[in-house]
Design a protein around this motif. Structure first.
Motif: not given
Length: 197
Positions: A155-158, A165-167, A169-175
């Motif tokens: 939701t917009t609040s969370n 969570a994207v950072v 998972t996906n973000g750490l692998v990309e980095m």
């Protein structure tokens, strides 16, 4: 002699721009599915350019990617979420432009105090961090709408929690991938260019 170098530089930039366009438009080249993740490989190209030719060329190539991301959001979206997010140039264009600037200056600064391979590794890492943080931060600041939040199963609040969570998972692998691949490509190119001169 200077005219020849300028022509060579412009030709190189044109080829690099073509590579970025191909990576962005051809499926499985610019975005590699890896299980539940999708790894964006374009920061690798921008990081390599920034390490080999400097921050200005890195910004040119990153800017082309950002411009392409922005235009595609209107005419040929890469996903259903793209028109909701990437029509804002602060999310689509600015982060991509800054990858080249950050990676180039990190490499220039660090190669004076650490080995070129470590400097290139950190340049790739920081370029990827720049993209991830600015795109996801831009989503939170400028596109925190119910439609965007629901795409992230939030939701917009969370939405911030979902983006974090994207950072992680996906973000750490990309980095990690960018940090390892940028020196593996950039340093042999730098060495080859020095031999040609």
């Amino acid at each position: 002699m200077q005219n020849r170098q300028q022509i060579q530089r412009l030709t190189t930039q044109a080829l690099l721009i073509v590579i970025i366009v191909l990576q962005d438009l051809i499926p499985m080249i610019g975005n590699l599915p890896l299980g539940p993740l999708s790894i964006t490989t374009l920061p690798i190209t921008v990081g390599v350019v920034a390490v080999v030719w400097g921050p200005r060329e890195g910004m040119v190539v990153g800017g082309v990617w950002g411009l392409l991301t922005w235009v595609r959001a209107f005419v040929y979206p890469s996903s259903p979420l793209a028109p909701l997010i990437f029509t804002n140039p602060l999310i689509s264009f600015v982060p991509r432009l800054l990858i080249g600037l950050v990676a180039g200056w990190v490499f220039i600064g660090l190669k004076k105090v650490v080995s070129p391979s470590l400097a290139a590794c950190f340049a790739g890492l920081m370029g990827s961090v720049t993209n991830t943080v600015l795109v996801l931060g831009g989503i939170y600041l400028f596109a925190n709408t119910p439609a965007v939040a629901s795409a992230y199963h939030a939701t917009t609040s969370n939405l911030a929690t979902a983006l974090l969570a994207v950072v992680t998972t996906n973000g750490l692998v990309e980095m990690l991938v960018t940090a390892l691949v940028v020196p593996a490509i950039a340093l042999p190119v730098v060495h080859a260019l020095k031999k040609d001169q």
